[in-house]
Design a protein around this motif. Structure first.
Motif, short mmCIF file in Angstrom:
data_model
loop_
_atom_site.label_atom_id
_atom_site.label_comp_id
_atom_site.label_asym_id
_atom_site.label_seq_id
_atom_site.Cartn_x
_atom_site.Cartn_y
_atom_site.Cartn_z
N LYS A 73 34.99 19.02 60.78
CA LYS A 73 35.88 18.40 61.76
C LYS A 73 36.42 19.40 62.78
O LYS A 73 37.17 19.02 63.68
CB LYS A 73 37.06 17.72 61.06
N ILE A 75 44.49 8.46 68.17
CA ILE A 75 43.88 7.68 67.09
C ILE A 75 44.07 6.17 67.23
O ILE A 75 43.19 5.39 66.84
CB ILE A 75 44.40 8.17 65.72
N PHE A 78 46.40 14.29 62.02
CA PHE A 78 45.05 13.74 62.20
C PHE A 78 44.39 13.42 60.86
O PHE A 78 43.57 12.50 60.76
CB PHE A 78 44.17 14.71 62.98
N ASP A 79 44.73 14.18 59.82
CA ASP A 79 44.31 13.89 58.45
C ASP A 79 42.80 13.68 58.32
O ASP A 79 42.33 12.75 57.67
CB ASP A 79 45.06 12.66 57.94
N GLU A 87 48.98 12.06 67.36
CA GLU A 87 48.25 11.14 66.48
C GLU A 87 48.10 9.77 67.13
O GLU A 87 47.02 9.20 67.17
CB GLU A 87 48.99 11.00 65.14
N PHE A 123 36.79 9.50 68.31
CA PHE A 123 37.70 10.30 67.49
C PHE A 123 37.40 11.79 67.68
O PHE A 123 37.08 12.52 66.73
CB PHE A 123 37.57 9.89 66.02
N ARG A 143 40.66 12.64 60.44
CA ARG A 143 40.09 11.50 61.17
C ARG A 143 39.56 11.87 62.55
O ARG A 143 38.89 11.04 63.18
CB ARG A 143 41.15 10.40 61.31
N VAL A 144 39.87 13.07 63.02
CA VAL A 144 39.52 13.46 64.39
C VAL A 144 38.74 14.77 64.38
O VAL A 144 39.12 15.72 63.68
CB VAL A 144 40.79 13.63 65.26
#
Length: 420
Positions: free
Chosen positions: A304, A250, A280-281, A246, A320, A283-284
């Motif tokens: 994603k 990120i 990563f939730d 992460e 990202f 976000r990536v």
């Protein structure tokens, strides 16, 4: 751009600066620091203008982040300057000394390179970092930033020159010049300035670096492009591996030390990949090999998760986005990394000491980590105060480049009439 006149003035500055002792250089740098602090408002306003133009031009937020200054980044610039001031002046350092059988005394001492050019993208903090490292090591510097940061760089260089003027005889304003033109032909003039510029450093994306390396007729210290990997070993602490993944991807995805590919041992892929996805939730964007895709499709949103194509491996996303692939062993991970990396920064997460040492000894990169994020490849984090960039070559300098990277050596020989 009149490169000859500019470099003639810089050479004069370098010759004056080469005679200044540590106290004089430190006084000048303190005056520069005070001047930059006094002009903080104008600097941040100019930077806000650059950022606004970048967003209107459709620049990605990851790259806008590289361009933008805020209070924290401004303080970091000042702190970096203070650390450089506190560092020992390398010029005049005796590296080695001996006496020949014939009675001559030979000393190898550290001296400045002379006139240095840096061609860089975004990151207005580089303007101050590069100047301060060059000045402390006795070099004059030609700055050629990108058009995206031109307003910021103009105000910063004006503040630097004002500080040098305020230092009176200890300041050498001729030791810095900003190329304000946005004409790309200026870059070609710099790259062909044989006899005028002693070395050039490119700092930016692969396109810029390749252009400089392929076209320069003057010496180049190659820096920057970072296709960095993280390998999750079969003996890894998987929670640790997820946290490092992460952070490395990120925290600043537009930085050259951000991870672009994650390799995971097949034995732990089913356990690790869901942990990675959770970290990563959403976000990536993950570009996964077929087996990784099958594991991740039940725990990631469809938009994603994509299937990787061969071109995703060895690519610097600066965004990202991350490529993910399984490997069968530490040997296979090392082979993949040495095939696709840019010799920047690589990491293994493992509790197996033998695997860790094998990885560190065989991976060909400037910085090789065990159980730590590649985001630490940075001159500030290494204690240098600032950096000129991350050298990915093997001659002269490698890794984060501090003061000594802008020096060379000369031999001083004292005799008493010896002839050969």
């Amino acid at each position: 751009m009149d490169i000859k006149s500019i470099c003639t003035e810089l050479r004069k500055g370098a010759e004056i600066l080469a005679l200044h002792n540590e106290a004089k250089k430190n006084h000048a740098l303190r005056c520069v620091s005070e001047s930059i602090k006094q002009h903080k408002k104008e600097i941040l306003e100019a930077n806000a203008s650059d950022v606004d133009k970048a967003r209107k031009a459709g620049t990605s937020e990851a790259l806008v982040e590289r361009l933008a200054l805020n209070d924290k980044k401004f303080d970091s610039i000042i702190n970096g300057l203070e650390i450089i001031i506190q560092q020992t002046d390398p010029i005049g350092e005796e590296i080695a000394g001996w006496k020949t059988p014939g009675g001559m005394e030979i000393k190898q001492t550290r001296v400045p390179l002379g006139v240095v050019a840096i061609i860089y993208e975004s990151r207005p903090n580089v303007t101050v970092d590069a100047f301060s490292l060059a000045y402390k090591s006795g070099n004059a510097i030609l700055l050629r930033g990108s058009s995206s940061a031109l307003d910021s760089n103009r105000v910063l260089v004006a503040a630097i020159k004002e500080g040098l003027e305020n230092a009176k005889g200890d300041g050498v304003p001729q030791a810095i010049h900003l190329c304000e033109s946005t004409d790309h032909s200026d870059v070609d003039e710099i790259l062909n300035a044989v006899g005028l510029i002693d070395v050039v450093l490119p700092r930016g994306g692969a396109k810029l670096i390749n252009r400089v390396v392929e076209n320069a007729r003057i010496p180049v210290i190659q820096t920057g492009a970072g296709v960095c990997h993280l390998y999750v070993d079969s003996d890894a602490d998987l929670e640790m591996a997820a946290r490092i993944s992460e952070n490395a991807k990120i925290q600043r995805p537009g930085a050259c030390n951000a991870v672009e590919t994650i390799l995971v041992n097949k034995k732990v892929a089913a356990d690790f990949l869901p942990l990675m996805a959770k970290a990563f939730d959403g976000r990536v964007e993950v570009r996964a090999s077929d087996d990784c895709y099958e594991i991740l499709k039940s725990c990631m949103a469809g938009e994603k998760l994509k299937k990787a194509v061969p071109e995703d491996f060895g690519f610097e996303f600066l965004d990202f986005i991350v490529a993910v692939k399984t490997v069968g062993s530490v040997d296979e991970a090392i082979t993949h990394i040495n095939t696709y990396n840019t010799k920047h920064s690589e990491c293994i997460v493992t509790n197996n000491r033998s695997s860790a040492r094998t990885f560190q000894s065989r991976v060909d990169a400037a910085c090789v980590y065990v159980n730590a994020s590649t985001r630490f490849t940075d001159g500030g984090e290494f204690g240098f105060g600032a950096e000129l960039g991350i050298s990915t070559q093997k001659l002269h300098a490698r890794g984060p480049m501090g003061i000594k990277a802008l020096t060379t050596t000369k031999f001083l020989i004292d005799g008493d009439g010896q002839i050969r």
